[in-house]
Design a protein around this motif. Structure first.
Motif, PDB file in Angstrom:
ATOM      1  N   LEU A 147      63.657  73.778 121.167  1.00  0.00           N
ATOM      2  CA  LEU A 147      63.382  74.984 119.843  1.00  0.00           C
ATOM      3  C   LEU A 147      63.703  76.833 120.486  1.00  0.00           C
ATOM      4  N   GLY A 148      65.043  76.965 119.351  1.00  0.00           N
ATOM      5  CA  GLY A 148      65.250  78.521 119.292  1.00  0.00           C
ATOM      6  C   GLY A 148      64.946  79.427 118.575  1.00  0.00           C
ATOM      7  N   VAL A 149      65.578  80.564 119.199  1.00  0.00           N
ATOM      8  CA  VAL A 149      65.825  81.736 118.008  1.00  0.00           C
ATOM      9  C   VAL A 149      66.604  82.118 117.547  1.00  0.00           C
ATOM     10  N   ARG A 150      68.261  82.236 116.266  1.00  0.00           N
ATOM     11  CA  ARG A 150      68.833  83.194 116.592  1.00  0.00           C
ATOM     12  C   ARG A 150      69.280  84.598 115.944  1.00  0.00           C
ATOM     13  N   THR A 151      69.657  85.447 116.039  1.00  0.00           N
ATOM     14  CA  THR A 151      70.101  86.112 115.436  1.00  0.00           C
ATOM     15  C   THR A 151      71.458  86.790 115.027  1.00  0.00           C
ATOM     16  N   GLY A 152      71.142  86.586 113.662  1.00  0.00           N
ATOM     17  CA  GLY A 152      73.182  86.928 113.506  1.00  0.00           C
ATOM     18  C   GLY A 152      73.744  86.020 113.640  1.00  0.00           C
ATOM     19  N   GLY A 153      73.368  84.731 113.994  1.00  0.00           N
ATOM     20  CA  GLY A 153      73.845  83.371 113.778  1.00  0.00           C
ATOM     21  C   GLY A 153      73.796  82.831 115.644  1.00  0.00           C
ATOM     22  N   ALA A 154      73.724  83.572 116.076  1.00  0.00           N
ATOM     23  CA  ALA A 154      74.134  83.593 118.014  1.00  0.00           C
ATOM     24  C   ALA A 154      72.115  83.058 118.334  1.00  0.00           C
ATOM     25  N   LEU A 155      72.263  82.247 119.432  1.00  0.00           N
ATOM     26  CA  LEU A 155      71.159  81.667 120.091  1.00  0.00           C
ATOM     27  C   LEU A 155      70.855  82.459 121.071  1.00  0.00           C
ATOM     28  N   VAL A 156      69.396  83.434 120.911  1.00  0.00           N
ATOM     29  CA  VAL A 156      69.671  84.907 121.848  1.00  0.00           C
ATOM     30  C   VAL A 156      67.741  83.763 122.325  1.00  0.00           C
ATOM     31  N   ALA A 157      67.959  82.897 122.202  1.00  0.00           N
ATOM     32  CA  ALA A 157      65.957  82.870 122.805  1.00  0.00           C
ATOM     33  C   ALA A 157      65.963  81.346 122.784  1.00  0.00           C
ATOM     34  N   MET A 158      64.923  80.466 123.890  1.00  0.00           N
ATOM     35  CA  MET A 158      65.142  79.164 123.360  1.00  0.00           C
ATOM     36  C   MET A 158      63.618  78.770 124.780  1.00  0.00           C
ATOM     37  N   ALA A 159      63.185  77.265 124.229  1.00  0.00           N
ATOM     38  CA  ALA A 159      61.948  76.683 125.239  1.00  0.00           C
ATOM     39  C   ALA A 159      62.558  75.281 124.334  1.00  0.00           C
ATOM     40  N   GLY A 160      61.570  74.079 125.544  1.00  0.00           N
ATOM     41  CA  GLY A 160      61.960  73.278 125.035  1.00  0.00           C
ATOM     42  C   GLY A 160      60.745  72.235 126.246  1.00  0.00           C
ATOM     43  N   GLU A 161      61.053  70.788 125.538  1.00  0.00           N
ATOM     44  CA  GLU A 161      60.052  70.161 126.608  1.00  0.00           C
ATOM     45  C   GLU A 161      60.735  69.333 127.176  1.00  0.00           C
ATOM     46  N   ARG A 162      59.666  69.238 128.455  1.00  0.00           N
ATOM     47  CA  ARG A 162      60.418  68.916 129.646  1.00  0.00           C
ATOM     48  C   ARG A 162      59.913  67.636 129.930  1.00  0.00           C
ATOM     49  N   LEU A 163      58.932  67.455 131.396  1.00  0.00           N
ATOM     50  CA  LEU A 163      58.386  66.269 131.490  1.00  0.00           C
ATOM     51  C   LEU A 163      57.751  65.511 130.802  1.00  0.00           C
ATOM     52  N   ARG A 164      57.353  64.780 131.202  1.00  0.00           N
ATOM     53  CA  ARG A 164      56.377  63.850 129.637  1.00  0.00           C
ATOM     54  C   ARG A 164      55.443  63.223 130.810  1.00  0.00           C
ATOM     55  N   PRO A 165      54.365  63.921 131.575  1.00  0.00           N
ATOM     56  CA  PRO A 165      53.890  62.422 132.773  1.00  0.00           C
ATOM     57  C   PRO A 165      53.094  62.010 131.654  1.00  0.00           C
ATOM     58  N   PRO A 166      51.884  60.545 131.505  1.00  0.00           N
ATOM     59  CA  PRO A 166      51.131  60.726 130.308  1.00  0.00           C
ATOM     60  C   PRO A 166      50.166  61.628 129.648  1.00  0.00           C
ATOM     61  N   GLY A 167      50.100  61.622 128.866  1.00  0.00           N
ATOM     62  CA  GLY A 167      48.879  61.734 127.738  1.00  0.00           C
ATOM     63  C   GLY A 167      49.516  63.738 128.167  1.00  0.00           C
ATOM     64  N   TRP A 168      50.558  64.039 128.549  1.00  0.00           N
ATOM     65  CA  TRP A 168      51.410  65.782 128.727  1.00  0.00           C
ATOM     66  C   TRP A 168      52.589  65.939 128.513  1.00  0.00           C
ATOM     67  N   THR A 169      53.165  67.648 127.789  1.00  0.00           N
ATOM     68  CA  THR A 169      54.419  68.029 128.040  1.00  0.00           C
ATOM     69  C   THR A 169      54.644  68.558 128.376  1.00  0.00           C
ATOM     70  N   GLU A 170      55.600  68.992 129.303  1.00  0.00           N
ATOM     71  CA  GLU A 170      55.889  70.065 129.739  1.00  0.00           C
ATOM     72  C   GLU A 170      56.204  71.224 129.248  1.00  0.00           C
ATOM     73  N   ILE A 171      56.233  72.053 128.845  1.00  0.00           N
ATOM     74  CA  ILE A 171      57.419  73.197 128.429  1.00  0.00           C
ATOM     75  C   ILE A 171      58.176  74.143 129.480  1.00  0.00           C
ATOM     76  N   SER A 172      59.331  74.217 129.590  1.00  0.00           N
ATOM     77  CA  SER A 172      60.221  74.483 130.523  1.00  0.00           C
ATOM     78  C   SER A 172      61.476  75.272 129.754  1.00  0.00           C
ATOM     79  N   ALA A 173      62.278  75.728 130.459  1.00  0.00           N
ATOM     80  CA  ALA A 173      63.466  76.618 130.315  1.00  0.00           C
ATOM     81  C   ALA A 173      63.374  77.466 128.947  1.00  0.00           C
ATOM     82  N   VAL A 174      62.217  78.209 129.228  1.00  0.00           N
ATOM     83  CA  VAL A 174      62.259  79.465 128.160  1.00  0.00           C
ATOM     84  C   VAL A 174      62.481  80.994 128.442  1.00  0.00           C
ATOM     85  N   CYS A 175      63.301  81.142 127.255  1.00  0.00           N
ATOM     86  CA  CYS A 175      64.101  82.526 128.630  1.00  0.00           C
ATOM     87  C   CYS A 175      65.032  82.928 127.128  1.00  0.00           C
TER      88      CYS A 175
END
Length: 238
Positions: A147-175
């Motif tokens: 997922l991301g946030v855009r300002t004036g069409g430009a990507l200024v922030a994001m975060a996503g799902e990375r590692l996915r062991p059973p029953g869990w999902t890691e949130i990563s790349a938060v910037c």
């Protein structure tokens, strides 16, 4: 720290590569690694023997970088250390749907949060290069939802799902881009992702370097709790 004994969290890379990310994996015996265009992480068994390290060396090739993530096992002495970084693993403590910024509406619906598709990869790579949240490759987006946030069409922030062991999902790349910080983008993105993860019956977790006190304070303020101290390590194969 809180007590959560799920062993899947002790080997999140291996449990992801052997499960929901098997389609993104390559392996020799019990040695596994992501496609290098997806991620740098690799894994050996929980109690690796010489044959496991030999398999990983063959898989990666001579003089290659082996990103062992939080694997506590020591490789053979002829593997050259590249880095060692103190960190921690935090988890959502469970219970009801998280009441976090952005969790009520998900992506879209006036939150400014949008889902990032393949067409956004060049912008994602540029944002990562500017903010250095951790390893991110051209196909990292295939690990899960970003997922991301855009300002004036430009990507200024994001975060996503990375590692996915059973029953869990890691949130990563938060910037967040330097010019867009202080506006709550990271909290909204983490909240939207956590809500999606909980809604499908899983629990969110994440990793952070101990030196990143700003991120640790944010995650704790959002309700995440430290499960374990970890050490991220990388080596070079013989």
């Amino acid at each position: 720290m809180i007590n959560d004994d799920d062993p899947a969290l002790d080997d999140p890379v291996g449990r992801s590569l052997g499960g929901r990310h098997a389609h993104l994996a390559r392996g020799i015996g019990r040695a596994l690694a992501y496609d290098p265009e997806v991620a740098t992480f690799c894994s050996v068994s929980a109690r690796p023997g010489p044959e496991d390290w030999a398999g990983l060396a063959r898989l990666l090739g001579p003089g290659a970088f082996a990103d062992m993530f939080s694997c506590p096992a020591d490789p053979p002495p002829d593997w050259e250390p590249v880095f060692s970084l103190a960190g921690r693993q935090l988890i959502w403590p469970g219970g009801a749907r998280p009441d976090l910024p952005g969790s009520g509406s998900g992506s879209g619906s006036g939150t400014g949060v949008v889902e990032l598709g393949a067409e956004s990869v060049p912008e994602m790579l540029d944002l990562v290069a500017r903010t250095a949240p951790g390893p991110f490759r051209p196909r990292t987006r295939e690990l899960g939802t970003y997922l991301g946030v855009r300002t004036g069409g430009a990507l200024v922030a994001m975060a996503g799902e990375r590692l996915r062991p059973p029953g869990w999902t890691e949130i990563s790349a938060v910037c967040t881009a330097p010019e867009a910080r202080g506006r709550g983008h990271a909290a909204r993105l983490v909240g939207a992702l956590a809500a999606r993860i909980v809604a499908r019956g899983e629990r969110p977790f994440l990793h952070v370097a101990e030196t990143n006190t700003t991120a640790i304070a944010l995650y704790e303020r959002l309700g995440f709790k430290t499960r374990a101290q970890v050490t991220f390590r990388g080596f070079r194969t013989p």
